[in-house]
Design an enzyme around this catalytic site. Structure first.
Site, PDB file in Angstrom:
ATOM      1  N   ASP A   1      67.217  10.736   4.739  1.00 18.71           N
ATOM      2  CA  ASP A   1      67.829   9.577   4.096  1.00 18.71           C
ATOM      3  C   ASP A   1      67.862   9.723   2.576  1.00 18.71           C
ATOM      4  O   ASP A   1      67.047  10.440   1.986  1.00 18.71           O
ATOM      5  CB  ASP A   1      67.071   8.295   4.490  1.00 18.71           C
ATOM      6  CG  ASP A   1      65.583   8.354   4.185  1.00 18.71           C
ATOM      7  OD1 ASP A   1      64.943   9.375   4.501  1.00 18.71           O
ATOM      8  OD2 ASP A   1      65.049   7.386   3.619  1.00 18.71           O
TER       9      ASP A   1
ATOM     10  N   GLU B   1      62.495   7.561   5.032  1.00 20.68           N
ATOM     11  CA  GLU B   1      61.400   7.774   4.074  1.00 20.68           C
ATOM     12  C   GLU B   1      61.492   6.794   2.906  1.00 20.68           C
ATOM     13  O   GLU B   1      60.481   6.306   2.427  1.00 20.68           O
ATOM     14  CB  GLU B   1      61.430   9.214   3.544  1.00 20.68           C
ATOM     15  CG  GLU B   1      60.158   9.615   2.801  1.00 20.68           C
ATOM     16  CD  GLU B   1      60.141   9.213   1.345  1.00 20.68           C
ATOM     17  OE1 GLU B   1      59.046   9.043   0.792  1.00 20.68           O
ATOM     18  OE2 GLU B   1      61.217   9.039   0.739  1.00 20.68           O
TER      19      GLU B   1
HETATM   20 ZN   LIG Z   1      62.171  11.871  -1.407  1.00 15.79          ZN
END
Ligand SMILES: [Zn+2]
Length: 410
Positions: free
Chosen positions: A98, A164
């Site tokens: 991401d 994340e």
């Molecule tokens: Zn990162």
């Protein structure tokens, strides 16, 4: 350096253009979180699985976490294994798919965020450095070994994870719940670093994000006395809070970069659509990175207490809503195998002495530390993450791939 290492390194160098192309392909597929209006990582994951299949990994597994907010209803996580002589010890290299949103479009002066371009040895585009650079470096480290027919000493496991940037619930936390990682494993999370690759991170601060929702009463701007300006109260509260937190929690720990806790007012939601309306609602956010010596709940109590004081003083309602709270994990012991191995790899290949310390967090490493799997965070980057004109230096991709290959075979 051994003959074998030299062969590996020149194979990695030979793959430079292929790595550049692969990284550019990944940038073209945005993978933005639903919290930021994106559709998640599914398309990027498809591309990556395709890519990994052609490289000859021994096993490729997908663990998809359900998420009704994205069109595919899934947040994909990929594990790719290249078996080593020792099957009971795995070197994990964990990177995230991401990316954060591009931010203000006009600030992207080199290229558009998702139209990668190469200039002066750098690949520009959102996600180039954070975290595609390291993802590509890890994938091609394995490819170089495979091309040379070298079986690594230990199994290499690549973890390509989702979510994340928004707290990892659908990413590494989901994978950890499946019981896939063991205390004997060696974990590298290449998601933070210095320009010369001299910094290894083994500790992180607690991360606390909260939303401040101030409710007043909307009215015409010419008659402020008829309403209650939520924007003014919101600003006054945010500034007072900023001051209070810095005064109340001043401790410094020189092992951390930066040494003190940080308390930053960040996002601001739009309020009214016209200049001549007094806002009845105001929403802003704080991002706090708190040294492990402080209890984050105590900090949150101070935040609420000040909000109550302001409510009394102004008549507005101030709601504090928690967005994320990750309590600092026990730091990774600086004498564990993976830390020593990486130190040695950096010394041998770059001739520099790495520094080991802590940062503001929070990376995927924190979740490994919570289950007693030692994890070290390291990469070679210019710290362009989350900025406009984000780029990855091509030489960093190549040189970090060498270190990953070295860790696999050393
Ligand atoms: Zn990162």
């Amino acid at each position: 350096m051994s003959m074998e290492t030299e062969r590996i390194f020149s194979e990695v160098e030979r793959l430079k253009d292929e790595m550049t192309q692969a990284l550019m392909e990944l940038i073209r597929i945005p993978a933005i979180a639903p919290e930021n209006g994106g559709e998640g990582e599914s398309k990027k994951a498809e591309k990556l699985v395709q890519m990994l299949k052609t490289l000859g990994f021994d096993q490729i597994l997908r663990f998809d976490a359900e998420d009704a907010r994205v069109p595919s209803k899934k947040r994909p996580n990929i594990l790719a294994y290249y078996y080593g002589e020792k099957r009971d010890e795995t070197l994990w290299i964990v990177t995230h798919m991401d990316v954060v949103p591009p931010g203000e479009d006009s600030l992207w002066t080199v290229t558009k965020p998702f139209e990668p371009t190469v200039k002066d040895g750098k690949i520009y585009g959102r996600g180039s450095e954070d975290n595609m650079q390291s993802m590509i470096a890890s994938v091609f480290a394995v490819k170089a070994l495979k091309n040379l027919g070298i079986k690594p000493k230990r199994t290499v496991g690549l973890g390509l994870v989702a979510d994340e940037e928004q707290g990892s619930k659908y990413g590494i936390q989901y994978l950890i719940k499946q019981g896939l990682f063991k205390p004997k494993d060696l974990v590298v999370v290449p998601d933070v670093g210095y320009a010369d690759g001299s910094f290894m991170e083994t500790a992180e601060k607690s991360v606390v994000w909260f939303r401040i929702r101030t409710i007043g009463k909307q009215t015409h701007a010419s008659r402020p006395e008829m309403g209650l300006n939520a924007h003014r109260v919101g600003m006054q509260y945010a500034l007072a809070l900023d001051e209070l937190l810095h005064e109340k929690y001043p401790a410094k720990d020189e092992n951390f970069e930066p040494p003190a806790s940080t308390f930053e007012p960040t996002e601001k939601e739009q309020n009214v659509d016209a200049v001549n309306i007094i806002p009845g609602e105001d929403v802003s956010y704080f991002d706090c990175r708190i040294l492990p010596s402080y209890d984050p709940d105590e900090v949150l109590d101070a935040v609420s207490k000040l909000a109550a004081d302001f409510e009394k003083k102004t008549g507005a309602k101030i709601g504090i809503e928690l967005v994320q709270k990750t309590v600092a994990s026990e730091p990774t012991d600086v004498n564990v195998k993976i830390v020593l191995m990486l130190k040695e790899a950096i010394r041998k290949t770059r001739g520099i002495e790495p520094k080991v310390g802590g940062i503001g967090g929070g990376t995927c490493a924190a979740y490994f530390r919570d289950i007693n799997v030692p994890a070290v965070v390291w990469s070679t980057i210019d710290e362009m993450a989350h900025q406009p004109n984000e780029y990855a230096k091509i030489e960093n991709i190549v040189n970090d791939a060498k270190i990953f290959a070295y860790l696999a075979t050393a």
